[in-house]
Design a protein around this motif. Structure first.
Motif, PDB file in Angstrom:
ATOM      1  N   ASN A   1     -75.958  46.982  89.546  1.00  0.00           N
ATOM      2  CA  ASN A   1     -75.951  45.768  88.722  1.00  0.00           C
ATOM      3  C   ASN A   1     -76.739  45.947  87.434  1.00  0.00           C
ATOM      4  O   ASN A   1     -76.307  45.542  86.365  1.00  0.00           O
TER       5      ASN A   1
ATOM      6  N   LEU B   1     -75.165  45.763  83.550  1.00  0.00           N
ATOM      7  CA  LEU B   1     -75.619  44.872  82.477  1.00  0.00           C
ATOM      8  C   LEU B   1     -76.125  45.645  81.272  1.00  0.00           C
ATOM      9  O   LEU B   1     -75.916  45.243  80.128  1.00  0.00           O
TER      10      LEU B   1
ATOM     11  N   GLY C   1     -71.275  45.669  74.460  1.00  0.00           N
ATOM     12  CA  GLY C   1     -70.501  44.430  74.409  1.00  0.00           C
ATOM     13  C   GLY C   1     -69.457  44.393  75.514  1.00  0.00           C
ATOM     14  O   GLY C   1     -69.014  43.343  75.935  1.00  0.00           O
TER      15      GLY C   1
ATOM     16  N   GLU D   1     -66.879  51.916  81.974  1.00  0.00           N
ATOM     17  CA  GLU D   1     -66.795  52.246  83.400  1.00  0.00           C
ATOM     18  C   GLU D   1     -67.179  53.688  83.720  1.00  0.00           C
ATOM     19  O   GLU D   1     -67.865  53.950  84.686  1.00  0.00           O
TER      20      GLU D   1
ATOM     21  N   CYS E   1     -62.741  44.081  80.678  1.00  0.00           N
ATOM     22  CA  CYS E   1     -63.063  45.523  80.609  1.00  0.00           C
ATOM     23  C   CYS E   1     -62.219  46.383  81.538  1.00  0.00           C
ATOM     24  O   CYS E   1     -61.768  47.459  81.157  1.00  0.00           O
ATOM     25  N   SER E   2     -62.005  45.939  82.764  1.00  0.00           N
ATOM     26  CA  SER E   2     -61.272  46.776  83.725  1.00  0.00           C
ATOM     27  C   SER E   2     -59.864  47.081  83.231  1.00  0.00           C
ATOM     28  O   SER E   2     -59.336  48.163  83.481  1.00  0.00           O
TER      29      SER E   2
ATOM     30  N   GLU F   1     -58.913  47.759  80.464  1.00  0.00           N
ATOM     31  CA  GLU F   1     -58.893  48.814  79.455  1.00  0.00           C
ATOM     32  C   GLU F   1     -59.180  50.164  80.090  1.00  0.00           C
ATOM     33  O   GLU F   1     -59.116  51.187  79.428  1.00  0.00           O
TER      34      GLU F   1
ATOM     35  N   ASP G   1     -62.140  40.657  69.209  1.00  0.00           N
ATOM     36  CA  ASP G   1     -63.484  41.194  69.456  1.00  0.00           C
ATOM     37  C   ASP G   1     -64.143  40.617  70.717  1.00  0.00           C
ATOM     38  O   ASP G   1     -65.349  40.381  70.755  1.00  0.00           O
ATOM     39  N   TRP G   2     -63.332  40.418  71.753  1.00  0.00           N
ATOM     40  CA  TRP G   2     -63.861  39.844  72.997  1.00  0.00           C
ATOM     41  C   TRP G   2     -64.945  40.728  73.615  1.00  0.00           C
ATOM     42  O   TRP G   2     -64.967  41.932  73.416  1.00  0.00           O
ATOM     43  N   ASN G   3     -65.820  40.075  74.387  1.00  0.00           N
ATOM     44  CA  ASN G   3     -66.881  40.817  75.085  1.00  0.00           C
ATOM     45  C   ASN G   3     -66.726  40.675  76.596  1.00  0.00           C
ATOM     46  O   ASN G   3     -65.982  39.817  77.071  1.00  0.00           O
ATOM     47  N   CYS G   4     -67.456  41.497  77.322  1.00  0.00           N
ATOM     48  CA  CYS G   4     -67.430  41.474  78.794  1.00  0.00           C
ATOM     49  C   CYS G   4     -67.877  40.110  79.321  1.00  0.00           C
ATOM     50  O   CYS G   4     -68.761  39.468  78.764  1.00  0.00           O
TER      51      CYS G   4
ATOM     52  N   GLY H   1     -69.423  39.581  82.003  1.00  0.00           N
ATOM     53  CA  GLY H   1     -70.680  39.697  82.745  1.00  0.00           C
ATOM     54  C   GLY H   1     -70.484  39.960  84.225  1.00  0.00           C
ATOM     55  O   GLY H   1     -71.397  40.397  84.910  1.00  0.00           O
ATOM     56  N   ALA H   2     -69.279  39.664  84.725  1.00  0.00           N
ATOM     57  CA  ALA H   2     -68.920  39.890  86.129  1.00  0.00           C
ATOM     58  C   ALA H   2     -70.019  39.376  87.060  1.00  0.00           C
ATOM     59  O   ALA H   2     -70.761  38.470  86.706  1.00  0.00           O
TER      60      ALA H   2
ATOM     61  N   ALA I   1     -72.628  40.962  88.067  1.00  0.00           N
ATOM     62  CA  ALA I   1     -73.958  41.453  87.688  1.00  0.00           C
ATOM     63  C   ALA I   1     -74.724  40.393  86.909  1.00  0.00           C
ATOM     64  O   ALA I   1     -75.931  40.226  87.090  1.00  0.00           O
ATOM     65  N   ALA I   2     -74.022  39.645  86.050  1.00  0.00           N
ATOM     66  CA  ALA I   2     -74.711  38.644  85.238  1.00  0.00           C
ATOM     67  C   ALA I   2     -75.190  37.473  86.091  1.00  0.00           C
ATOM     68  O   ALA I   2     -76.338  37.065  86.012  1.00  0.00           O
TER      69      ALA I   2
ATOM     70  N   ALA J   1     -73.046  32.177  79.346  1.00  0.00           N
ATOM     71  CA  ALA J   1     -72.935  32.429  77.905  1.00  0.00           C
ATOM     72  C   ALA J   1     -71.974  33.574  77.573  1.00  0.00           C
ATOM     73  O   ALA J   1     -71.239  33.495  76.578  1.00  0.00           O
ATOM     74  N   LEU J   2     -71.974  34.631  78.385  1.00  0.00           N
ATOM     75  CA  LEU J   2     -71.084  35.761  78.050  1.00  0.00           C
ATOM     76  C   LEU J   2     -69.612  35.330  78.003  1.00  0.00           C
ATOM     77  O   LEU J   2     -68.922  35.630  77.033  1.00  0.00           O
TER      78      LEU J   2
ATOM     79  N   ARG K   1     -68.696  32.897  74.766  1.00  0.00           N
ATOM     80  CA  ARG K   1     -68.395  33.416  73.429  1.00  0.00           C
ATOM     81  C   ARG K   1     -66.882  33.637  73.284  1.00  0.00           C
ATOM     82  O   ARG K   1     -66.289  33.283  72.267  1.00  0.00           O
TER      83      ARG K   1
END
Ligand code: SF4
Ligand code: SF4
Lengths: 190, 299
Positions: free
Chosen positions: A117, A121, A128, A132, B9-10, B12, B38-41, B43-44, B46-47, B57-58, B61
């Motif tokens: 984890n 992060l 951003g 992986e 992310c996955s 990609e 310009d998207w961001n992760c 956080g899955a 883990a956040a 917040a992740l 955006r």
């Protein structure tokens, strides 16, 4: 005969319980111990305390036991218990809150899960998006199992599924600030 | 029909065939998908296991960027979908949370747009009749165990999609494609998620139960709507032994790949060469890659 002085334990744990309830938005007194959560939990077979027992420990103010249990780390946040609970107790959210407290107190019995984890992060904060391949390599190295899943890597690589180069977003600074401001905020729900 | 598209992310990397096939079939059905700039992760997990505000917040955006364009959001990944819905719900329910989130992302976000998972968009918004009309190579005889996993349907208060215990959207889709959805008990059981990497001793029995139940129900293959479920079900199959010591051979598909096949696309165009469990033998045995008129006659 061994016995536990519950009232003393409860008094000492009051602040802890209040904090966990505030962070999670769950009131542990709402649980009436029916056990439906444990019955449907797909990870119960591997837990030291069942989900119902975790709530019971909290109700009894047994702070040390809860903070040291593996269950809070093994919960997969699958949401089955929360979906089925007749009292709508958000158990996964509660487990999260306790786990954050355990981590603060330096109690991390499941090192690999925690490491993964943290690295995840870090990757997001840095790029951003999560990278992986970098994540898996770092995880394998730092968890001292460098060859874990190594036989799968060539296929993933050739299929274009993992890349050595991280995908960086343009406005990475915005994501960096989201991290900083969230941490400063503390994360409590309101 | 136009949506802001959030691949995550996955899609990609390890879930690239989901991305390829999703874009292909959406286009084929006339659904316009505009990738969020310009998207961001998201956080899955883990956040949200680390900091609650970060977990809100992740995704926010990305949702705010889509909101500026006045678009609802279509999300193929079940896990990202779940995080987006959590943010959307929290911001709608509390003005205090909204203010906090806007402060953290330094953008205005009012949750006036809505997030849908891609399965919902394609089956319920486009409609299974429209899909059925596009089928040129029906999946005749293919018995599919539709696997929804956790995050597409739970918690229902947040996901607002289908039945949390016995969802049927993907089953209806498979039927519309000419295939046979099997009735089975593990369609919403957890696949073990990240535990397959960090705690295989916990995840593998969970995966085994899913394979076992799908096979017992007579399924030839599994269909999913989540890149993490797919990775677990596909990549770990060789390691997870069946009770008798043998191994399973259940090809895993993204539902968008099954759609693509039935709409006449070649397996390669849909990224099927990238699977660990090779699906070609099954597709060949069922003869679904040819036009119905030229298919082998059943003995
Ligand atoms: S299902 Fe709900 S009420 Fe029943 S024991 Fe679990 S948390 Fe308590
Ligand atoms: S959310 Fe956690 S405790 Fe609840 S059923 Fe799933 S794994 Fe078990």
């Amino acid at each position: 005969m061994d016995y536990l002085d519950l009232s003393a334990a409860l008094a000492g744990a009051e602040r802890f319980l209040h904090h966990v309830e505030q962070e999670s938005g769950v009131h542990v007194s709402e649980c009436y111990q029916c056990g439906k959560c444990s019955a449907g939990c797909p990870v119960a077979f591997a837990m030291d305390y069942t989900p119902r027992q975790v709530i019971r420990l909290l109700q009894l103010g047994m702070r040390e036991e809860v903070l040291n249990c593996r269950t809070i780390w093994l919960c997969a946040s699958c949401q089955t218990c929360y979906t089925r609970c007749p009292r709508a107790v958000d158990l996964p959210r509660l487990m999260e809150a306790v786990r954050i407290e355990a981590k603060r107190a330096g109690i991390v019995p499941e090192k690999h899960i925690n490491l993964f984890n943290d690295l995840f992060l870090k990757s997001v904060a840095k790029n951003g998006r999560v990278h992986e391949m970098g994540l898996i390599l770092q995880y394998n190295l730092l968890s001292m199992q460098p060859l874990k899943d190594a036989f799968k890597a060539p296929k993933l690589f050739l299929d274009g599924k993992i890349s050595p180069i991280p995908h960086k977003i343009k406005n990475q600074a915005a994501v960096q600030r989201i991290f900083e401001r969230s941490m400063a905020h503390g994360g409590e729900s309101r | 029909m136009k949506y802001a598209y959030y691949p995550g992310c996955s899609l990609e990397s390890t879930g690239i065939e989901y991305n390829i096939s999703a874009k292909l079939v959406a286009k084929h059905l006339g659904v316009e998908m505009v990738e969020i700039d310009d998207w961001n992760c998201c956080g899955a997990s883990a956040a949200h296991l680390t900091n609650h505000m970060l977990a809100l917040a992740l995704p926010a955006r990305n949702l705010a960027i889509a909101e500026q364009q006045g678009l609802d959001v279509a999300v193929p990944c079940a896990a990202c979908f779940n995080r987006m819905k959590h943010t959307e719900t929290a911001v709608r329910e509390s003005s205090a949370t909204r203010a906090d989130v806007c402060h953290v992302i330094e953008m205005d976000y009012r949750a006036t747009n809505t997030t849908y998972n891609l399965l919902d968009v394609l089956v319920n918004k486009v409609g299974s009749e429209v899909i059925a009309a596009k089928v040129v190579k029906p999946l005749t005889g293919l018995k599919v165990a539709c696997y929804y996993g956790c995050l597409l349907v739970r918690p229902p208060k947040v996901t607002q999609f289908d039945d949390p215990e016995n969802p049927m959207t993907m089953d209806r889709l498979v039927k519309a494609l000419g295939g046979t959805p099997v009735q089975w008990a593990y369609k919403v059981e957890c696949c073990g998620a990240g535990h397959s990497t960090t705690k295989p001793s916990v995840a593998f029995p969970m995966l085994q139960a899913i394979y076992q139940n799908a096979q017992a129900a007579g399924a030839d293959c599994l269909a999913t709507a989540c890149p993490l479920c797919f990775l677990n079900l596909d990549m770990r199959q060789a390691e997870v032994k069946s009770g008798q010591g043998g191994s399973y051979n259940l090809p895993v598909f993204y539902f968008t790949q099954l759609m693509g096949i039935s709409m006449g696309y070649a397996p390669k165009e849909l990224g099927m060469a990238k699977h660990f469990v090779n699906p070609m033998a099954l597709l060949d045995a069922k003869d679904v890659l040819r036009h119905p008129t030229t298919r082998r006659e059943e003995a």
